[in-house]
Write a protein that holds these residues in place. Structure first.
Motif, PDB file in Angstrom:
ATOM      1  N   TYR A 296      50.470  33.337  47.532  1.00 48.53           N
ATOM      2  CA  TYR A 296      50.902  34.447  46.680  1.00 48.53           C
ATOM      3  C   TYR A 296      50.241  35.726  47.191  1.00 48.53           C
ATOM      4  CZ  TYR A 296      52.986  32.017  42.588  1.00 48.53           C
ATOM      5  OH  TYR A 296      53.797  31.313  41.737  1.00 48.53           O
ATOM      6  N   ASN A 297      50.998  36.812  47.263  1.00 47.46           N
ATOM      7  CA  ASN A 297      50.412  38.082  47.702  1.00 47.46           C
ATOM      8  C   ASN A 297      49.254  38.505  46.782  1.00 47.46           C
ATOM      9  OD1 ASN A 297      50.586  40.447  49.487  1.00 47.46           O
ATOM     10  ND2 ASN A 297      51.031  41.531  47.598  1.00 47.46           N
ATOM     11  N   ALA A 298      49.422  38.248  45.484  1.00 50.02           N
ATOM     12  CA  ALA A 298      48.391  38.654  44.507  1.00 50.02           C
ATOM     13  C   ALA A 298      47.020  38.098  44.874  1.00 50.02           C
ATOM     14  CB  ALA A 298      48.788  38.183  43.112  1.00 50.02           C
ATOM     15  N   CYS A 299      46.999  36.903  45.464  1.00 50.61           N
ATOM     16  CA  CYS A 299      45.714  36.245  45.760  1.00 50.61           C
ATOM     17  C   CYS A 299      44.878  37.055  46.740  1.00 50.61           C
ATOM     18  CB  CYS A 299      45.953  34.844  46.314  1.00 50.61           C
ATOM     19  SG  CYS A 299      46.904  33.811  45.188  1.00 50.61           S
ATOM     20  N   ASP A 300      45.524  37.861  47.574  1.00 51.66           N
ATOM     21  CA  ASP A 300      44.782  38.713  48.509  1.00 51.66           C
ATOM     22  C   ASP A 300      44.172  39.916  47.789  1.00 51.66           C
ATOM     23  OD1 ASP A 300      44.835  37.325  50.834  1.00 51.66           O
ATOM     24  OD2 ASP A 300      46.581  38.328  51.678  1.00 51.66           O
ATOM     25  N   TYR A 301      44.433  40.058  46.498  1.00 51.13           N
ATOM     26  CA  TYR A 301      43.893  41.187  45.720  1.00 51.13           C
ATOM     27  C   TYR A 301      43.064  40.673  44.538  1.00 51.13           C
ATOM     28  CZ  TYR A 301      46.815  43.519  48.918  1.00 51.13           C
ATOM     29  OH  TYR A 301      47.349  43.926  50.113  1.00 51.13           O
ATOM     30  N   CYS A 302      42.455  39.502  44.732  1.00 47.49           N
ATOM     31  CA  CYS A 302      41.606  38.889  43.709  1.00 47.49           C
ATOM     32  C   CYS A 302      40.200  38.794  44.286  1.00 47.49           C
ATOM     33  CB  CYS A 302      42.154  37.501  43.391  1.00 47.49           C
ATOM     34  SG  CYS A 302      40.997  36.442  42.519  1.00 47.49           S
ATOM     35  N   ASP A 303      39.187  39.126  43.472  1.00 46.90           N
ATOM     36  CA  ASP A 303      37.816  39.016  43.981  1.00 46.90           C
ATOM     37  C   ASP A 303      37.004  37.971  43.210  1.00 46.90           C
ATOM     38  OD1 ASP A 303      37.323  40.393  41.603  1.00 46.90           O
ATOM     39  OD2 ASP A 303      37.074  42.339  42.588  1.00 46.90           O
ATOM     40  N   ASP A 304      37.692  37.143  42.423  1.00 45.14           N
ATOM     41  CA  ASP A 304      37.015  36.136  41.607  1.00 45.14           C
ATOM     42  C   ASP A 304      37.302  34.743  42.170  1.00 45.14           C
ATOM     43  OD1 ASP A 304      35.881  34.600  39.646  1.00 45.14           O
ATOM     44  OD2 ASP A 304      37.290  35.162  38.061  1.00 45.14           O
ATOM     45  N   VAL A 305      36.376  34.220  42.954  1.00 44.82           N
ATOM     46  CA  VAL A 305      36.575  32.897  43.569  1.00 44.82           C
ATOM     47  C   VAL A 305      36.150  31.797  42.601  1.00 44.82           C
ATOM     48  CG1 VAL A 305      35.865  31.415  45.504  1.00 44.82           C
ATOM     49  CG2 VAL A 305      36.210  33.861  45.876  1.00 44.82           C
ATOM     50  N   LEU A 306      35.119  32.071  41.799  1.00 49.95           N
ATOM     51  CA  LEU A 306      34.478  31.021  41.001  1.00 49.95           C
ATOM     52  C   LEU A 306      34.814  31.094  39.504  1.00 49.95           C
ATOM     53  CD1 LEU A 306      30.948  30.743  42.660  1.00 49.95           C
ATOM     54  CD2 LEU A 306      32.835  29.156  42.806  1.00 49.95           C
ATOM     55  N   ALA A 307      35.951  31.680  39.176  1.00 50.45           N
ATOM     56  CA  ALA A 307      36.390  31.726  37.774  1.00 50.45           C
ATOM     57  C   ALA A 307      35.250  32.180  36.874  1.00 50.45           C
ATOM     58  CB  ALA A 307      36.942  30.370  37.326  1.00 50.45           C
ATOM     59  N   GLU A 308      34.824  33.406  37.084  1.00 48.68           N
ATOM     60  CA  GLU A 308      33.619  33.914  36.419  1.00 48.68           C
ATOM     61  C   GLU A 308      33.753  34.057  34.910  1.00 48.68           C
ATOM     62  OE1 GLU A 308      32.009  37.412  38.470  1.00 48.68           O
ATOM     63  OE2 GLU A 308      32.997  36.704  40.285  1.00 48.68           O
ATOM     64  N   THR A 309      34.980  34.014  34.412  1.00 44.94           N
ATOM     65  CA  THR A 309      35.153  34.156  32.960  1.00 44.94           C
ATOM     66  C   THR A 309      35.283  32.800  32.255  1.00 44.94           C
ATOM     67  OG1 THR A 309      37.563  34.385  33.047  1.00 44.94           O
ATOM     68  CG2 THR A 309      36.285  36.406  33.271  1.00 44.94           C
ATOM     69  N   ALA A 310      35.118  31.710  33.024  1.00 42.31           N
ATOM     70  CA  ALA A 310      35.231  30.363  32.427  1.00 42.31           C
ATOM     71  C   ALA A 310      33.870  29.898  31.914  1.00 42.31           C
ATOM     72  CB  ALA A 310      35.759  29.389  33.475  1.00 42.31           C
ATOM     73  N   ASP A 311      33.897  29.012  30.904  1.00 37.38           N
ATOM     74  CA  ASP A 311      32.651  28.470  30.353  1.00 37.38           C
ATOM     75  C   ASP A 311      31.938  27.590  31.371  1.00 37.38           C
ATOM     76  OD1 ASP A 311      32.714  29.371  27.500  1.00 37.38           O
ATOM     77  OD2 ASP A 311      34.684  28.401  27.643  1.00 37.38           O
TER      78      ASP A 311
END
Ligand code: FAD
Length: 485
Positions: A296-311
């Motif tokens: 997905y093109n969007a994935c090249d514009y994501c800086d969260d590899v480790l799901a920082e908002t998850a518990d």
């Protein structure tokens, strides 16, 4: 740039034929917008990716939908995570992991969770344990879909047995508009499982919708390299020998006993009733994740590899000391005290080694480079062209990025874009080798850029020396034979 458009309209709009923006959009097709604004709907595009579409006038000019879109919202992962986790005693923060209480590497020892799972089986085990402990009523996760065009989809499980059938990673497009509608209608306590941008979308929805806020009790995050279009499943199965119209479903993580965890296979179920095909992924040409085929093109514009908002976040322990175990191990980042209690309480069912932020980083080092330094490069290119991009935590910059590295990042965009073109051509020609032929020169060019000039020269010198040595040896051999005769 059109200043009158809302952020989500920019996200959805396409930047076709642009070498950097790619053929797709900044939309990951999660479906969060559909819950709050009926003008939005989700459909698969011709590249096999889900994407939002707008029909009619969006509410408040798109502002409502923008507020829950993971690529348009003004609130970033840092702010969401701070509000959720920072007040806990003992919590720490790391620029790559986000907030964390503890980090581990390990696997589940109980009841076949590990053999059924992609890696250590932790995600399904924890979901089952939260159900058994009565902390939740239902789990929202990705399970089998109804047909070969929808191999997998988001669904709701209420029992441990239902959960077990939904294990394993689905490298496949999914969206959540239907499960979101279900969650609005049913007063249950939910655990949500998703890749980082989907968890962020769920957290944004909870910030904007009181009902969801009260119902979503926990989020489990999956570490994410990137999301794949459905071309990925189709290309894998097709190259493995199953014709496109005979593919039923692809198991992306079929474990091979005795092989390293990273040397896994796919299993392709067929609609013609023939036996499933099992093929090692390293024998297939689309499975090198570093090449980013069908991303997905969007994935090249994501800086969260480790799901920082998850518990809590789980990933694969791609580390030399763990990867040799064919059954697989998880990396674990715990951010919520209740989840920590659950792990402590059930310690005898688990194998957990204490880890460090450095070790967790190393397990995903390539992903971080591409989505931190690589993202800074991509944003910089857009900025110089005066193009709109999502606002990221990473700033546009070329600082510290050498010319060769810049070329590598630019070439990865070409690889991604060309993979879509090549697969579309192969489908048209009904011949998978068309895909390979299209991609070979692109891959060769990438590999040349990736290998530094000094290493290439050294290789060439070694090759020449080997040739000289061979010629010398054969001359000596001839001389010896002649004198013997
Ligand atoms: C698209 C994608 C990319 C990934 N990239 C990486 C990576 O680069 N590095 C890395 O270390 N790990 C990555 N992972 C995570 C990894 O593949 C495993 O999912 C993780 O290690 C958990 O393994 P497990 O054995 O504990 O999970 P399991 O016990 O197998 O359970 C997996 C759970 O996740 C749910 N699930 C599966 N696919 C999806 C999906 N697409 N969206 C939402 N929920 C889903 C399942 O329904 C199930 O409940 C990725 C996962 C996905 C889906």
């Amino acid at each position: 740039m059109d200043g009158n458009r809302s952020a989500i309209e920019h996200v959805i709009s396409s930047a076709d034929a642009d070498a950097i923006s790619g053929r797709s959009t900044y939309c990951v097709g999660c479906g969060a917008c559909t819950l709050l604004d009926p003008a939005f709907n989700i459909a698969k595009n011709s590249d096999g990716c889900y994407c939002a579409n707008i029909s009619g006038a969006p509410r408040e000019g798109g502002a409502i939908a923008s507020s829950v879109c993971p690529f348009a919202a003004g609130v970033d992962e840092n702010q969401i995570a701070k509000d959720l986790f920072s007040a806990q005693t003992g919590i720490q923060h790391d620029q790559y992991l986000g907030y964390y209480l503890n980090t581990y590497v390990g696997f589940v020892n109980e009841d076949g969770w590990r053999s059924r799972g992609s890696s250590g089986g932790f995600v399904s085990w924890l979901a089952a344990t939260l159900l058994r402990e009565g902390l939740i009523d239902a789990v929202v996760h990705v399970k089998d879909g109804p047909d070969s065009e929808h191999m997998y989809q988001y669904a709701v499980s209420h029992t441990v047995d239902e959960l077990a059938t939904g294990a394993k990673s689905k490298y496949y497009p999914v969206e959540m508009s239907q499960v979101l509608a279900y969650m609005k209608e049913h007063d249950e306590r939910y655990l949500f499982i998703g890749i980082p941008c989907f968890v962020k979308a769920m957290r944004l929805l909870c910030r904007n919708d009181q009902l969801l806020h009260s119902r979503v009790k926990y989020c489990i995050g999956l570490v994410c390299g990137h999301l794949k279009s459905d071309f990925f499943a189709k290309s894998e199965a097709w190259e493995a020998g199953v014709p496109l119209d005979t593919i039923r479903r692809v198991d992306f993580r079929y474990k091979i006993p005795g092989s390293p965890a990273s040397d896994y296979a796919i299993k392709v179920d067929r609609s013609d009733g023939d036996v499933p095909i099992i093929k090692r992924t390293n024998e297939l040409s689309t499975t090198n994740w570093g090449l980013g085929y069908f991303k997905y093109n969007a994935c090249d514009y994501c800086d969260d590899v480790l799901a920082e908002t998850a518990d809590v976040t789980f990933g694969d322990a791609w580390l030399p000391q763990y990867v040799s175990d064919s059954q697989g191990c998880n990396v674990v980042v715990v951010r919520n005290r209740t989840i920590q209690h659950i792990l402590d309480k059930h310690a005898e069912e688990l194998v957990l080694h204490d880890s460090t932020p450095e070790e967790i980083y190393q397990s995903q080092a390539g992903g971080f480079r591409h989505r931190r330094q690589g993202l800074a490069y991509r944003l910089d290119v857009h900025k110089k062209r005066g193009e709109w991009t999502p606002t990221k935590r990473v700033q546009p910059s070329l600082e510290g990025i050498g010319k060769r590295r810049q070329k590598i990042y630019a070439m990865r965009t070409v690889l991604k874009n060309e993979s879509f073109v090549a697969f579309t051509e192969a489908k048209k020609a009904n011949n998978f080798s068309v895909f390979i032929k299209h991609m070979q020169p692109v891959e060769r060019k990438y590999s040349t850029i990736q290998t530094p000039l000094s290493r290439r020269l050294l290789r060439k010198i070694k090759w020449l020396l080997r040739g000289i040595l061979r010629r010398h040896q054969s001359r000596m051999h001839m001389t010896a034979r002649n004198s013997a005769e």
